[in-house]
Design an enzyme around this catalytic site. Sequence first.
Site, PDB file in Angstrom:
ATOM      1  N   ASP A  39       2.559   5.454  -7.029  1.00 46.27           N
ATOM      2  CA  ASP A  39       3.847   5.333  -6.349  1.00 46.27           C
ATOM      3  C   ASP A  39       5.036   5.232  -7.290  1.00 46.27           C
ATOM      4  O   ASP A  39       6.175   5.308  -6.851  1.00 46.27           O
ATOM      5  CB  ASP A  39       3.840   4.090  -5.437  1.00 46.27           C
ATOM      6  CG  ASP A  39       2.888   4.268  -4.288  1.00 46.27           C
ATOM      7  OD1 ASP A  39       2.939   5.334  -3.670  1.00 46.27           O
ATOM      8  OD2 ASP A  39       2.092   3.354  -4.029  1.00 46.27           O
ATOM      9  N   HIS A  83       0.869  -1.188   0.000  1.00 48.62           N
ATOM     10  CA  HIS A  83       0.000   0.000   0.000  1.00 48.62           C
ATOM     11  C   HIS A  83       0.900   1.230   0.000  1.00 48.62           C
ATOM     12  O   HIS A  83       1.598   1.481  -0.972  1.00 48.62           O
ATOM     13  CB  HIS A  83      -0.919  -0.110   1.220  1.00 48.62           C
ATOM     14  CG  HIS A  83      -2.046   0.875   1.292  1.00 48.62           C
ATOM     15  ND1 HIS A  83      -2.406   1.694   0.253  1.00 48.62           N
ATOM     16  CD2 HIS A  83      -2.916   1.175   2.301  1.00 48.62           C
ATOM     17  CE1 HIS A  83      -3.438   2.448   0.619  1.00 48.62           C
ATOM     18  NE2 HIS A  83      -3.763   2.154   1.872  1.00 48.62           N
ATOM     19  N   HIS A 115      -2.695  -2.216  -9.883  1.00 44.91           N
ATOM     20  CA  HIS A 115      -3.597  -1.618  -8.907  1.00 44.91           C
ATOM     21  C   HIS A 115      -4.864  -2.451  -8.864  1.00 44.91           C
ATOM     22  O   HIS A 115      -5.286  -2.979  -9.889  1.00 44.91           O
ATOM     23  CB  HIS A 115      -3.930  -0.179  -9.319  1.00 44.91           C
ATOM     24  CG  HIS A 115      -4.467   0.641  -8.197  1.00 44.91           C
ATOM     25  ND1 HIS A 115      -5.782   0.614  -7.838  1.00 44.91           N
ATOM     26  CD2 HIS A 115      -3.848   1.490  -7.345  1.00 44.91           C
ATOM     27  CE1 HIS A 115      -5.956   1.424  -6.807  1.00 44.91           C
ATOM     28  NE2 HIS A 115      -4.805   1.959  -6.482  1.00 44.91           N
TER      29      HIS A 115
HETATM   30  N1  CMC Z   1       4.387  -6.880 -10.917  1.00 39.80           N
HETATM   31  C1  CMC Z   1       4.255  -8.089 -11.512  1.00 39.80           C
HETATM   32  N2  CMC Z   1       3.102  -8.782 -11.549  1.00 39.80           N
HETATM   33  C2  CMC Z   1       2.037  -8.233 -10.943  1.00 39.80           C
HETATM   34  C3  CMC Z   1       2.096  -6.985 -10.309  1.00 39.80           C
HETATM   35  C4  CMC Z   1       3.320  -6.304 -10.305  1.00 39.80           C
HETATM   36  N3  CMC Z   1       3.457  -5.111  -9.724  1.00 39.80           N
HETATM   37  N4  CMC Z   1       0.890  -6.677  -9.783  1.00 39.80           N
HETATM   38  C5  CMC Z   1       0.099  -7.714 -10.083  1.00 39.80           C
HETATM   39  N5  CMC Z   1       0.787  -8.647 -10.794  1.00 39.80           N
HETATM   40  C6  CMC Z   1       0.259  -9.879 -11.360  1.00 39.80           C
HETATM   41  C7  CMC Z   1       0.030 -10.938 -10.292  1.00 39.80           C
HETATM   42  O1  CMC Z   1       1.167 -11.735 -10.104  1.00 39.80           O
HETATM   43  C8  CMC Z   1      -1.136 -11.701 -10.867  1.00 39.80           C
HETATM   44  O2  CMC Z   1      -0.636 -12.529 -11.881  1.00 39.80           O
HETATM   45  P1  CMC Z   1      -1.272 -14.009 -12.107  1.00 39.80           P
HETATM   46  O3  CMC Z   1      -2.690 -13.740 -12.523  1.00 39.80           O
HETATM   47  O4  CMC Z   1      -0.430 -14.635 -13.134  1.00 39.80           O
HETATM   48  O5  CMC Z   1      -1.190 -14.704 -10.770  1.00 39.80           O
HETATM   49  C9  CMC Z   1      -1.976 -10.614 -11.530  1.00 39.80           C
HETATM   50  O6  CMC Z   1      -1.042  -9.583 -11.887  1.00 39.80           O
HETATM   51  C10 CMC Z   1      -3.064 -10.015 -10.639  1.00 39.80           C
HETATM   52  O7  CMC Z   1      -2.452  -9.605  -9.423  1.00 39.80           O
HETATM   53  P2  CMC Z   1      -3.198  -9.573  -8.025  1.00 39.80           P
HETATM   54  O8  CMC Z   1      -2.189  -9.719  -6.926  1.00 39.80           O
HETATM   55  O9  CMC Z   1      -4.343 -10.548  -8.041  1.00 39.80           O
HETATM   56  O10 CMC Z   1      -3.784  -8.112  -8.029  1.00 39.80           O
HETATM   57  P3  CMC Z   1      -4.310  -7.341  -6.766  1.00 39.80           P
HETATM   58  O11 CMC Z   1      -5.410  -6.476  -7.252  1.00 39.80           O
HETATM   59  O12 CMC Z   1      -4.629  -8.273  -5.649  1.00 39.80           O
HETATM   60  O13 CMC Z   1      -3.042  -6.477  -6.320  1.00 39.80           O
HETATM   61  C11 CMC Z   1      -1.539  -4.695  -6.010  1.00 39.80           C
HETATM   62  C12 CMC Z   1      -2.931  -5.101  -6.489  1.00 39.80           C
HETATM   63  C13 CMC Z   1      -1.421  -3.179  -6.035  1.00 39.80           C
HETATM   64  C14 CMC Z   1      -1.365  -5.172  -4.540  1.00 39.80           C
HETATM   65  C15 CMC Z   1      -0.485  -5.363  -6.920  1.00 39.80           C
HETATM   66  O14 CMC Z   1      -0.639  -4.929  -8.262  1.00 39.80           O
HETATM   67  C16 CMC Z   1       0.942  -5.125  -6.435  1.00 39.80           C
HETATM   68  O15 CMC Z   1       1.438  -5.853  -5.570  1.00 39.80           O
HETATM   69  N6  CMC Z   1       1.643  -4.083  -7.008  1.00 39.80           N
HETATM   70  C17 CMC Z   1       2.970  -3.738  -6.562  1.00 39.80           C
HETATM   71  C18 CMC Z   1       2.883  -2.934  -5.269  1.00 39.80           C
HETATM   72  C19 CMC Z   1       2.410  -1.516  -5.536  1.00 39.80           C
HETATM   73  O16 CMC Z   1       2.880  -0.835  -6.434  1.00 39.80           O
HETATM   74  N7  CMC Z   1       1.468  -1.070  -4.676  1.00 39.80           N
HETATM   75  C20 CMC Z   1       0.955   0.291  -4.727  1.00 39.80           C
HETATM   76  C21 CMC Z   1      -0.489   0.311  -5.077  1.00 39.80           C
HETATM   77  S1  CMC Z   1      -1.032   1.969  -5.492  1.00 39.80           S
HETATM   78  C22 CMC Z   1      -0.988   2.847  -4.028  1.00 39.80           C
HETATM   79  C23 CMC Z   1      -2.068   2.452  -3.099  1.00 39.80           C
HETATM   80  O17 CMC Z   1      -3.243   2.594  -3.436  1.00 39.80           O
HETATM   81  O18 CMC Z   1      -1.722   2.022  -2.004  1.00 39.80           O
END
Ligand code: CMC
Length: 437
Positions: free
Chosen positions: A371, A275, A315
């Site tokens: 970010d 986050h 996101h």
């Molecule tokens: N890099 C590589 N792969 C990713 C990433 C990433 N940053 N984000 C998601 N994926 C992949 C993930 O591995 C999954 O792949 P598969 O379907 O093959 O298993 C797919 O995309 C969907 O990911 P998810 O984890 O189900 O998506 P989510 O909605 O649960 O997670 C997130 C959202 C923001 C936690 C995630 O994208 C992430 O960890 N990003 C990196 C951390 C980041 O930049 N966070 C800041 C978010 S914006 C500020 C805020 O609002 O806090």
Amino acid sequence: MANDSLTITDNRTGKSYELPIRYGTYPKYGAAIDASQLRQIKASDDDFGLLAYDPGFTNTASCKSGITFVDGERGILRYRGYPIEQLAEKSSYLETAYLLLYGELPDAGQMEEWVRNITHHTIVHENIKKFIDGFHYDAHPMGLLVGTVGALSTFYPSAKEIHDDARREKQIWRLIAKMPTLAAFSYRHSRGMPYVYPDNDLSYTGNFLSMLRRTTELRYEPDPVLERALDVLFILHADHEQNCSTSAMRVVGSSHPDPYSAIAAATAALYGPLHGGANEAVLRMLNQIGSLQNVPAFVKSVKAGEAGRLMGFGHRVYKNYDPRAKVIKGLADQVFEVTGVNPLLEVAIELERIALEDDYFIERKLYPNVDFYSGIIYQALGFPVAMFPVLFAVPRTAGWLAQWMEMLSDSDTRIARPRQIFTGSDEREYVPLKKRR
Ligand code: CMC
């Protein structure tokens, strides 16, 4: 709308149920059934009734809200109806905070009074300094912020009276006013530097910069470009509807503690690397990549699951370019004219270029989020990476408080208490220690 209902047939019993559908402002984004209606769907008379299973609340509306609208598919963000791009260009952080909290932009008189009320609550009790002194010299400033903002609740016992309008409003002034002071004191502590008291002649962000930076000069004069850039970053971070920390604010707030305790919980939720800690993680990642030629190999290792995630990408809601990231990318040029270019910028731009052309990221709709570029600007502004989540928490305080106020005034609000699908063992006899294998 005709037939605003959902008919569900339970194939276990053959029975059908008609559940009403409720809508928000945009039926396309806000159509929902009341989850409690599912409870009438039972396989037998003694059955508890059907639950909705939704870890991470990916498809659960936890509340009704009129504050922030996000259209993740189209990359739209609005506070109280105003597009984020317009607010970033024309508003100030304090004006935006007022808008979030009270629903309308203030008129001149309201704005003057609001700024005065915030400005006159920036000083913290001297005991807070002693409290901060107790932390290790290398304590993470975010850990310090969580602790000190929670501790503020003990300084204002009347803050518990959350249903008293005047008392509640006073805590709002105090929290918005004192978060920069606590944040700056946390930073000065980690540097072993004396605390700088607020300068009420400066703007909100100008004073924050002064408390962070002032050394021996009688008066700190913030650079107007950097002061404005920080103000714009604060506007962009002020709210983002029901994210992890805001949900923490609402969940904790639903048991009716004082707002300092609830803000401490929200700040703790923001601390995590998924986050508000992500901008810190982005900088560490860019440093690890180091130079342009290492970018392709890094992207490859992310896709192979060897290098973790591409921080600052993806996101839960945005399946398009995060509109805040666009504004920040533009802001970077203005900041770099004053500070000189951050060499990590070209690594970030190359990373973005390669990722946006790569099928892995295209298929999963992973775009830069807020970010991705904010850390590069914060670093150019001279902030150490550990301060990045703190720079998120300070402006998000307005959003947390707006959501908290909305929650308290909503007659649908009840203490947050989700259900579970129990997967443990059925009843069994206790086995004395000696008889256990
Ligand atoms: N890099 C590589 N792969 C990713 C990433 C990433 N940053 N984000 C998601 N994926 C992949 C993930 O591995 C999954 O792949 P598969 O379907 O093959 O298993 C797919 O995309 C969907 O990911 P998810 O984890 O189900 O998506 P989510 O909605 O649960 O997670 C997130 C959202 C923001 C936690 C995630 O994208 C992430 O960890 N990003 C990196 C951390 C980041 O930049 N966070 C800041 C978010 S914006 C500020 C805020 O609002 O806090």
